[in-house]
Scaffold this motif. Structure first.
Motif, PDB file in Angstrom:
ATOM      1  N   VAL A   1      -1.789  17.359  10.491  1.00  0.00           N
ATOM      2  CA  VAL A   1      -0.460  17.961  10.397  1.00  0.00           C
ATOM      3  C   VAL A   1       0.388  16.970   9.603  1.00  0.00           C
ATOM      4  O   VAL A   1       0.389  15.775   9.903  1.00  0.00           O
ATOM      5  CB  VAL A   1       0.171  18.186  11.788  1.00  0.00           C
ATOM      6  N   GLU A   2       1.057  17.474   8.584  1.00  0.00           N
ATOM      7  CA  GLU A   2       1.835  16.557   7.731  1.00  0.00           C
ATOM      8  C   GLU A   2       3.330  16.777   7.846  1.00  0.00           C
ATOM      9  O   GLU A   2       3.809  17.922   7.910  1.00  0.00           O
ATOM     10  CB  GLU A   2       1.439  16.741   6.268  1.00  0.00           C
ATOM     11  N   PHE A   3       4.058  15.675   7.841  1.00  0.00           N
ATOM     12  CA  PHE A   3       5.519  15.689   7.835  1.00  0.00           C
ATOM     13  C   PHE A   3       5.997  14.818   6.682  1.00  0.00           C
ATOM     14  O   PHE A   3       5.349  13.858   6.297  1.00  0.00           O
ATOM     15  CB  PHE A   3       6.074  15.115   9.146  1.00  0.00           C
TER      16      PHE A   3
ATOM     17  N   ASP B   1       7.190   7.730   3.400  1.00  0.00           N
ATOM     18  CA  ASP B   1       7.447   9.014   2.727  1.00  0.00           C
ATOM     19  C   ASP B   1       6.825  10.179   3.493  1.00  0.00           C
ATOM     20  O   ASP B   1       7.482  11.162   3.788  1.00  0.00           O
ATOM     21  CB  ASP B   1       6.835   9.015   1.326  1.00  0.00           C
ATOM     22  N   HIS B   2       5.516  10.047   3.735  1.00  0.00           N
ATOM     23  CA  HIS B   2       4.787  11.119   4.417  1.00  0.00           C
ATOM     24  C   HIS B   2       4.050  10.540   5.598  1.00  0.00           C
ATOM     25  O   HIS B   2       3.504   9.442   5.499  1.00  0.00           O
ATOM     26  CB  HIS B   2       3.735  11.757   3.491  1.00  0.00           C
ATOM     27  N   VAL B   3       3.988  11.303   6.672  1.00  0.00           N
ATOM     28  CA  VAL B   3       3.133  10.890   7.785  1.00  0.00           C
ATOM     29  C   VAL B   3       2.145  12.016   8.044  1.00  0.00           C
ATOM     30  O   VAL B   3       2.530  13.188   8.122  1.00  0.00           O
ATOM     31  CB  VAL B   3       3.944  10.515   9.045  1.00  0.00           C
TER      32      VAL B   3
ATOM     33  N   GLY C   1       0.811  -1.212   0.000  1.00  0.00           N
ATOM     34  CA  GLY C   1       0.000   0.000   0.000  1.00  0.00           C
ATOM     35  C   GLY C   1       0.843   1.261   0.000  1.00  0.00           C
ATOM     36  O   GLY C   1       2.053   1.232  -0.252  1.00  0.00           O
ATOM     37  N   SER C   2       0.194   2.370   0.296  1.00  0.00           N
ATOM     38  CA  SER C   2       0.812   3.684   0.171  1.00  0.00           C
ATOM     39  C   SER C   2       1.935   3.895   1.182  1.00  0.00           C
ATOM     40  O   SER C   2       1.867   3.428   2.314  1.00  0.00           O
ATOM     41  CB  SER C   2      -0.265   4.753   0.384  1.00  0.00           C
ATOM     42  N   LYS C   3       2.954   4.632   0.744  1.00  0.00           N
ATOM     43  CA  LYS C   3       4.034   5.005   1.673  1.00  0.00           C
ATOM     44  C   LYS C   3       3.710   6.307   2.394  1.00  0.00           C
ATOM     45  O   LYS C   3       4.535   6.833   3.135  1.00  0.00           O
ATOM     46  CB  LYS C   3       5.362   5.075   0.914  1.00  0.00           C
ATOM     47  N   ASN C   4       2.515   6.808   2.147  1.00  0.00           N
ATOM     48  CA  ASN C   4       1.978   7.894   2.976  1.00  0.00           C
ATOM     49  C   ASN C   4       1.151   7.221   4.073  1.00  0.00           C
ATOM     50  O   ASN C   4       0.214   6.489   3.763  1.00  0.00           O
ATOM     51  CB  ASN C   4       1.048   8.799   2.158  1.00  0.00           C
ATOM     52  N   ILE C   5       1.490   7.473   5.316  1.00  0.00           N
ATOM     53  CA  ILE C   5       0.741   6.799   6.381  1.00  0.00           C
ATOM     54  C   ILE C   5       0.000   7.806   7.255  1.00  0.00           C
ATOM     55  O   ILE C   5       0.345   8.993   7.300  1.00  0.00           O
ATOM     56  CB  ILE C   5       1.645   5.907   7.259  1.00  0.00           C
TER      57      ILE C   5
HETATM   58  C1  LIG Z   1       1.703  11.488  -0.383  1.00  0.00           C
HETATM   59  O1  LIG Z   1       1.453  12.750   0.224  1.00  0.00           O
HETATM   60  C2  LIG Z   1       1.993  13.853  -0.472  1.00  0.00           C
HETATM   61  C3  LIG Z   1       1.773  15.085   0.355  1.00  0.00           C
HETATM   62  O2  LIG Z   1       0.441  15.187   0.750  1.00  0.00           O
HETATM   63  C4  LIG Z   1       1.360  13.939  -1.856  1.00  0.00           C
HETATM   64  O3  LIG Z   1       1.921  15.001  -2.586  1.00  0.00           O
HETATM   65  C5  LIG Z   1       1.597  12.635  -2.587  1.00  0.00           C
HETATM   66  O4  LIG Z   1       0.920  12.673  -3.827  1.00  0.00           O
HETATM   67  C6  LIG Z   1       1.089  11.468  -1.778  1.00  0.00           C
HETATM   68  N1  LIG Z   1       1.484  10.250  -2.419  1.00  0.00           N
HETATM   69  C7  LIG Z   1       0.618   9.254  -2.579  1.00  0.00           C
HETATM   70  C8  LIG Z   1       1.161   8.031  -3.284  1.00  0.00           C
HETATM   71  O5  LIG Z   1      -0.527   9.286  -2.201  1.00  0.00           O
END
Ligand SMILES: *[C@@H]1O[C@H](CO)[C@@H](O)[C@H](O)[C@H]1NC(C)=O
Length: 619
Positions: free
Chosen positions: A410-412, A429-431, A193-197
């Motif tokens: 809040v994003e990091f 990548d993103h939390v 899944g996504s590396k944004n958690i």
């Molecule tokens: C992850 O989050 C960033 C910042 O919100 C966004 O720009 C990016 O598109 C996101 N990536 C995915 C794979 O959702």
């Protein structure tokens, strides 16, 4: 006749075997202050009240708003109050030092300590212990301090608090942190899944409300966990109290003239701030100049810990070598340099006035602090112009709710230029921190998959953490017990001014049962103020201050009324007699039935002695 004797025996039995009525005990009234609004604490307090009631201690509970609670604590307007040790890296030395200034419950609570170890003596012993150079002698000093507290039974040690993390199984590798707000999410590997958690973090007030100013040199409403992600110090506090390199790679300590010490730090080279600025000794010096500008080192500001007072000077001997001079051999110096605030390093660009910012007229302290004066030196707080540290996580955005009351997200972003980048190809990548109004909302979001993880205390109820432990699709991890929950006694206010009364209460509280009931068994019962894992605290303190209801009764419910209490021999005799009577009654009923059926067993006896009175002898 028979009925009468049975009733008499049962009454005698009940009286003899204890079931102590409250009025057998000395009546003690105690005042228990708690912070309103924390359901778990309320429930624990309720159970403690019930346990104390069993030995004649009547608790008057006062649930107070935070300001009133603090005021009562500092004024000593209580008999009992909950407290928690601060855990690593503050235990035992910073927590103990705090007792000498009016902020923690112990400040007032220890005033009643008895001679020869009065509070003044104890405060001095604590101050002295911080200057002891030899490891062995230092251990002895702490052992002495811990024994003084133990001998005077200054608290009910309650439980060791472990902090949970519940992580969706699509993420792996999370390892618990080493202090309360250490959430090392850089260890997480993304399996699918996504590396944004998404994360619901435990904050200072429980559920997350925002991350405050996120400036490194001040306190609330900043959150420790996010400050720790964004900003780094010279060193870091590792497992078991090890001091690890961070923005300094190595250091040495040397004794110099007049009992002073010189610390030489070799700084890490090639480090960048999130805004692109370079880290070097000039930046370290700029940060030190601001945070430890003399008016800010007093107890009104940063003087709650020892370092600000001990640091005499700092200087750069080359681009990457920083020298600190300490006024004496203060052993916790490195440990205190690891603290999350107020000395983590800010990018020079983020000071008002930049790299040449004036620590007196443009200090990085928040504008809300106004100004601080010491002698003829005045510092004016100018705040900071932005958020940029060298840490693993870079702040991207904060979205507030429409009323501006709390953050919704809040994003990091993972800082890929970090000197020890853990990112790798499967790192996060993103939390995104997500606000939830209730613990029930958090639980539902975890279950629906909308939320990837929670880390921290007060985000889920203990029983829900326990439930997730047994739920497929989640990994639950707990830190070691980091902080001890205790109930502090005010030794200066009746009736907790009497040592015996304090012992009664310690022995009356069944911690293990309460932990099971209110904390889903997640905490561990403890028998000392500090965790045995805190430096110099593995001391064996005897006798153990533990649950022992008989001891509590013996101390407060004396057996002076012999008519109510029977010796063990008499109780045994009564039990035998009662059993005999019951057996006989059953037997008589049986015989009567046989008789009615026309098959008498002992015809003459039954006929002549129908109530069985003599039967007892005959049998
Ligand atoms: C992850 O989050 C960033 C910042 O919100 C966004 O720009 C990016 O598109 C996101 N990536 C995915 C794979 O959702």
């Amino acid at each position: 006749m028979l009925k009468f004797s049975l009733t008499t025996l049962i009454v005698a039995l009940a009286a003899g075997t204890g079931a102590l009525a409250d009025d057998d005990c000395n009546h003690l009234d105690v005042d228990f202050i708690i912070l309103e609004g924390d359901a778990t604490i309320l429930a624990i307090e309720d159970d403690i009240r019930a346990d104390l009631g069993k030995v004649g201690v009547h608790v008057n509970t006062r649930a107070l708003a935070k300001d009133d609670f603090n005021a009562a604590m500092v004024a000593g307007d209580f008999n009992l109050a909950f407290s928690e040790t601060w855990g690593p890296p503050y235990d035992p030395h910073s927590y103990a030092k705090s007792w000498s200034s009016p902020d923690e419950a112990y400040y007032a609570a220890l005033v009643g300590l008895e001679a020869p170890n009065t509070k003044a003596v104890l405060d001095q012993k604590i101050a002295d212990a911080l200057l002891v150079e030899g490891e062995v002698e230092r251990g002895e000093s702490w052992s002495d301090i811990l024994n003084i507290l133990h001998d005077q039974a200054t608290e009910i040690p309650f439980s060791g608090k472990s902090i949970p993390a519940v992580v969706n199984s699509r993420l792996s590798g999370y390892t618990p942190g080493h202090q309360q707000f250490d959430y090392p999410i850089h260890n997480i590997r993304v399996a699918s899944g996504s590396k944004n958690i998404t994360l619901a973090p435990g904050a200072q007030t429980g559920l997350f409300q925002g991350v405050g100013r996120l400036d490194p040199h001040s306190y609330r409403p900043n959150e420790f966990f996010s400050n720790n992600w964004v900003y780094e110090g010279l060193v870091e506090y590792g497992p078991d109290g090890i001091i690890l390199p961070s923005l300094a790679v190595s250091w040495s300590v040397a004794d110099i003239a007049d009992g002073k010490q010189k610390y030489t730090f070799n700084l890490r080279e090639g480090v960048k701030f999130h805004d692109g600025a370079d880290w070097d000794c000039s930046v370290a010096k700029l940060n030190l100049n601001h945070v430890f500008a003399p008016p800010l080192t007093t107890s009104d500001w940063h003087g709650w810990y020892g370092l600000p007072e001990k640091l005499e000077s700092w200087t750069c001997t080359s681009t990457y070598v920083l020298e600190l001079t300490s006024s004496d051999s203060y052993y916790p110096l490195l440990q205190e340099l690891s603290y999350i605030r107020p000395l983590r390093m800010l990018s020079p660009n983020m000071f008002v006035g930049g790299a040449s910012s004036d620590p007196l007229t443009q200090n990085s302290c928040p504008m809300g602090w106004g100004s601080a004066t010491l002698g003829d030196v005045t510092v004016t707080c100018a705040g900071v112009t932005g958020i940029a540290g060298t840490g693993r996580w870079q702040h991207i955005s904060t979205v507030m709710d429409s009323g501006g009351e709390h953050a919704t997200t809040v994003e990091f972003k993972n800082f890929d230029s970090h000197w020890d980048s853990y990112g790798g190809s499967d790192g996060v990548d993103h939390v995104k921190l997500v606000y939830y109004a209730t613990k029930a909302d958090v639980k539902a979001a975890l279950n629906s998959g909308e939320l990837d993880a929670i880390i921290g205390d007060g985000v889920l109820d203990p029983e829900d953490v326990k439930e997730f432990k047994g739920t497929a699709g989640f990994t639950v991890s707990m830190t070691e017990p980091l902080q001890n929950r205790v109930v502090v006694f005010n030794t200066a206010k009746a009736p907790t001014n009497i040592l015996k009364n304090r012992k009664i209460m310690i022995h009356a509280v069944d911690k293990a049962a309460i932990i099971e009931k209110e904390l889903a068994g997640l905490d561990e019962p403890v028998d000392s103020l500090f965790s045995k894992k805190a430096p110099y605290c593995s001391v064996d303190l005897t006798p153990k201050w533990d649950y022992d209801i008989e001891k509590a009764e013996l101390l407060n419910c004396p057996e002076d009324d012999e008519s109510k209490k029977l010796p063990a021999g008499a109780i045994a005799a009564i039990v035998v007699c009662a059993a005999a009577v019951i057996a006989l009654t059953t037997f008589i009923a049986y015989m009567r039935r046989k008789e009615i059926q026309g098959k008498p067993i002992f015809t003459p006896l039954i006929q002549h002695d129908p109530d069985g009175k003599h039967g007892v002898q005959d049998l």
